[in-house]
Each structure stands twice: as C-alpha cells, then as structure tokens.
Design a protein around this motif. Structure first.
Motif, mmCIF file in Angstrom:
data_model
loop_
_atom_site.group_PDB
_atom_site.id
_atom_site.type_symbol
_atom_site.label_atom_id
_atom_site.label_comp_id
_atom_site.label_asym_id
_atom_site.label_seq_id
_atom_site.Cartn_x
_atom_site.Cartn_y
_atom_site.Cartn_z
ATOM 1 N N CYS A 141 17.327 -20.531 -24.456
ATOM 2 C CA CYS A 141 17.514 -20.503 -23.005
ATOM 3 C C CYS A 141 16.235 -19.906 -22.397
ATOM 4 O O CYS A 141 15.451 -19.253 -23.093
ATOM 5 C CB CYS A 141 18.717 -19.625 -22.696
ATOM 6 S SG CYS A 141 18.897 -19.189 -20.967
ATOM 7 N N CYS A 143 15.967 -17.382 -20.812
ATOM 8 C CA CYS A 143 16.020 -15.915 -20.920
ATOM 9 C C CYS A 143 15.472 -15.436 -22.266
ATOM 10 O O CYS A 143 15.310 -14.245 -22.482
ATOM 11 C CB CYS A 143 17.450 -15.414 -20.751
ATOM 12 S SG CYS A 143 18.513 -15.744 -22.168
ATOM 13 N N ARG A 145 16.956 -16.026 -25.247
ATOM 14 C CA ARG A 145 17.983 -16.036 -26.299
ATOM 15 C C ARG A 145 18.001 -17.367 -27.031
ATOM 16 O O ARG A 145 17.888 -18.414 -26.399
ATOM 17 C CB ARG A 145 19.380 -15.840 -25.695
ATOM 18 C CG ARG A 145 19.747 -14.422 -25.426
ATOM 19 C CD ARG A 145 21.205 -14.359 -24.959
ATOM 20 N NE ARG A 145 21.590 -13.013 -24.631
ATOM 21 C CZ ARG A 145 21.238 -12.379 -23.525
ATOM 22 N NH1 ARG A 145 20.496 -12.995 -22.624
ATOM 23 N NH2 ARG A 145 21.629 -11.136 -23.295
ATOM 24 N N CYS A 157 24.640 -20.104 -20.734
ATOM 25 C CA CYS A 157 24.125 -19.134 -21.703
ATOM 26 C C CYS A 157 24.821 -17.797 -21.418
ATOM 27 O O CYS A 157 25.359 -17.587 -20.332
ATOM 28 C CB CYS A 157 22.617 -18.991 -21.540
ATOM 29 S SG CYS A 157 21.906 -17.611 -22.479
ATOM 30 N N CYS A 159 23.467 -15.155 -20.703
ATOM 31 C CA CYS A 159 22.789 -14.445 -19.619
ATOM 32 C C CYS A 159 23.299 -14.882 -18.250
ATOM 33 O O CYS A 159 22.959 -14.285 -17.243
ATOM 34 C CB CYS A 159 21.286 -14.683 -19.698
ATOM 35 S SG CYS A 159 20.814 -16.363 -19.240
ATOM 36 N N SER A 161 22.731 -17.979 -17.054
ATOM 37 C CA SER A 161 21.988 -19.164 -16.606
ATOM 38 C C SER A 161 22.729 -20.418 -17.032
ATOM 39 O O SER A 161 23.369 -20.445 -18.087
ATOM 40 C CB SER A 161 20.612 -19.220 -17.258
ATOM 41 O OG SER A 161 19.857 -18.124 -16.908
#
Ligand SMILES: [Zn+2]
Ligand SMILES: [Zn+2]
Length: 340
Positions: A141, A143, A145, A157, A159, A161
């Motif tokens: 992702c 972010c 991850r 995800c 996070c 997103s």
C-alpha cells in the motif's frame, strides 16, 4: 468451529468467479458476512496466520455457498511428489511452488475498484502487471505496509487507505512484463478466455505449459530489465551446489545454535532445500515466525527505516537486514516494557 461452520449464520452467499482467487474469495465473503479474515484463518490454520490452507476450501464453500470444486481449484495446494515440493493451482501443476505467491498477495488497484474481487492470476509470480489496465501490480500500500489477506476488506488497507486508484499510485507496465503476463494468462486458459493474437512476441511459447513458461521466464530473466521489483535477479546465478556450499560453510562458522527467522514458512522450506540432505546440526528445526511482529508499529517502522537507506526491496539480503533491524527494535521495546 462448529458454530463458525454453520451455513445458516451467513446470509450473504455467492459463487466464486472463474477468474477469482480462492484466498480473495474467502476475504470477500468473510467481510460480506461481518467476519474478519483473521477469524477465518484462526479457525482453519492457527492464530497469527496470514492465509487459509487449501484443505479448508470444502468448509468455506459450505459456509459461503459456492461450488466446492470451483473454490478448491482457486487455492494453491502444495504437496510432496517423488521427493519434490509441487503445487497445484487452477488445475495446473507447478513444479516450483515459488512461482506461486498466493500467500503474498499483489493487486491491480484499478481492477479492485471495478470488480471488488482479487484475480487468481495475481497469485502467479511471473504475472507482474494487469493485462487489462497495463499497469504494474502492487504488493504494498502507499503507506508502506505489505499487502496481506489479513486486511479489513478486499479494497482497504489496515491504514484506512483504499486499495483503489484513488489512493494508490498506478505505474505503467513495461512492454516486457506485459508480454510475459499476457502469455502466462493465455497459458492459464481457464482464468479468462482470450484469443491468442499472432502478433504477440511470446506466441512461440503457446505450446508449453504454464509451469514450463514460468520456469523459462525465471531462468532466462526475459522480463528482467524493468522487473527488478519482484524477481530475484537471474543475471548472476550460482549453481545449487555452490549455494549449498556457501550456506553450509556459513552455518558451520556460526554459533552453536542458529534459528532462522522469516515471515513465510515457504522461505524456510527454501532454506532447507538449499541445505539439502545434510541438515546442519546447529540449525533449529523450526524458524522464528516474524508474522506476529509485522503489524506492530515498532517492527514496521524499523523495517521501513532500513528500506529508506537501501530501497532494493525483495533483494534477499536487503530484506534480511531490514527484518533483523525490525526484530532488534521489537526486542528492545519488549525488554523496556518488561523492565518497567
Ligand atoms: Zn487491472
Ligand atoms: Zn496502507
């Protein structure tokens, strides 16, 4: 378990698409019925698992109302044959299970946006781009991850997103990876019917099996130029005998007890394969499972910090160094907590 398997508890039932990934189907149907992927994995595998074993496909079909055989073919089933690890996926046999990456998912954000389903072809390592949108598949992702099936839903995800083009950057695929991915999809056949155009560069491989094609691409690095992302580079190969020699020498020079740490049991199997029959005496028989650490902020941040100093992700040594730093940071935080 019995309660979880009661089909009456799942009002949302659906058939699995012929192009859909088994693990993706499990995540999609879990979410549709108010379950998390972790709850499913805990039932069928064990806590901390990021995937569901192929043997669970029958029970899953019963829970979510799809045709058992259709779900079964969409799971990578690994088995041992004539002394070798082999895998079956989409009714095809793969002699090198590492050509399948179902436990390490990748996605096309544009496809996710449209279909809200994971395609089975994304579980084949040689397929590195979406042949429909001509963009590279993502295994992370924005972010940072790594994508995991243990996410809140197919299109989100952890996070927060969206795993759609609104929140993720889609890079155009190179013609080499498009050709290789196209050819592989054609060889998969059952995934998505497509007429083979004679203008395709790799049409000379139309007669080989998906497995042979995967091994050829791997061996010759056909897609290597623009594809350092997902492929271990094959430009400077060493023989298995040489690798075995290096590994055994390294272990022999190591302390009395060595425990391998990894985030996938497949990696440990590779290590044992390289070590061969002469299993080093100082190597612990089970690896340290890093997966429970992945979701902790301490581990994740330390790993990401390392990738900022050396961005060659998926390079075995770079990953090893990053994971080591993650583990050290996690241990330090743990010691600090216990000494308080
Ligand atoms: Zn796509
Ligand atoms: Zn994210």
């Amino acid at each position: 378990m019995t309660q979880l398997l009661d089909a009456n508890s799942y009002p949302n039932q659906d058939e699995i698409e012929l192009y859909e990934d088994g693990m993706g189907y499990a995540l999609r149907m879990a979410t549709a019925n108010g379950l998390t992927f972790s709850e499913l994995a805990r039932t069928f595998a064990s806590p901390g698992h990021c995937y569901i074993p192929a043997r669970a496909s029958g029970a899953l079909a019963l829970m979510f109302g799809c045709t058992p055989a259709r779900l079964q073919r969409a799971f990578v089933a690994r088995y041992f044959r004539e002394g070798h690890h082999t895998a079956r996926f989409l009714t095809l046999e793969f002699l090198r299970p590492y050509h399948l990456r179902q436990n390490v998912p990748q996605i096309c954000p544009l496809c996710i946006e449209i279909y809200k389903k994971a395609k089975a072809s994304w579980s084949i390592s040689i397929i590195t781009c979406c042949t429909e949108h001509k963009t590279q598949l993502l295994d992370r992702c924005g972010c940072g991850r790594k994508l995991s099936w243990r996410r809140p839903s197919i299109d989100f995800c952890e996070c927060g997103s969206r795993l759609a083009s609104t929140d993720q950057k889609c890079q155009p695929a190179s013609w080499q990876e498009l050709e290789a991915s196209n050819q592989m999809e054609f060889l998969l056949g059952q995934v998505r019917f497509r007429l083979a155009g004679s203008e395709r560069t790799l049409a000379c491989f139309d007669g080989v099996t998906a497995d042979t094609f995967a091994r050829l691409v791997w061996a010759f690095g056909v897609v290597e130029d623009d594809q350092k992302r997902d492929f271990p580079t094959s430009s400077n190969p060493i023989s298995l005998a040489q690798a075995r020699n290096n590994l055994l020498n390294w272990l022999a020079a190591s302390p009395r007890a060595v425990r391998a740490a990894c985030d996938s049991s497949t990696d440990f199997r590779f290590l044992l394969e390289v070590a061969g029959d002469a299993r080093p005496r100082n190597l612990a028989s089970t690896p340290l499972d890093l997966r429970p650490l992945i979701d902790t902020a301490t581990y994740h941040q330390a790993v990401m910090r390392h990738y900022r100093t050396d961005n060659r992700e998926h390079h075995a040594l770079v990953d090893a160094r990053a994971y080591r730093k993650g583990w050290l940071a996690w241990m330090a935080a743990k010691n600090m907590r216990s000494s308080r």
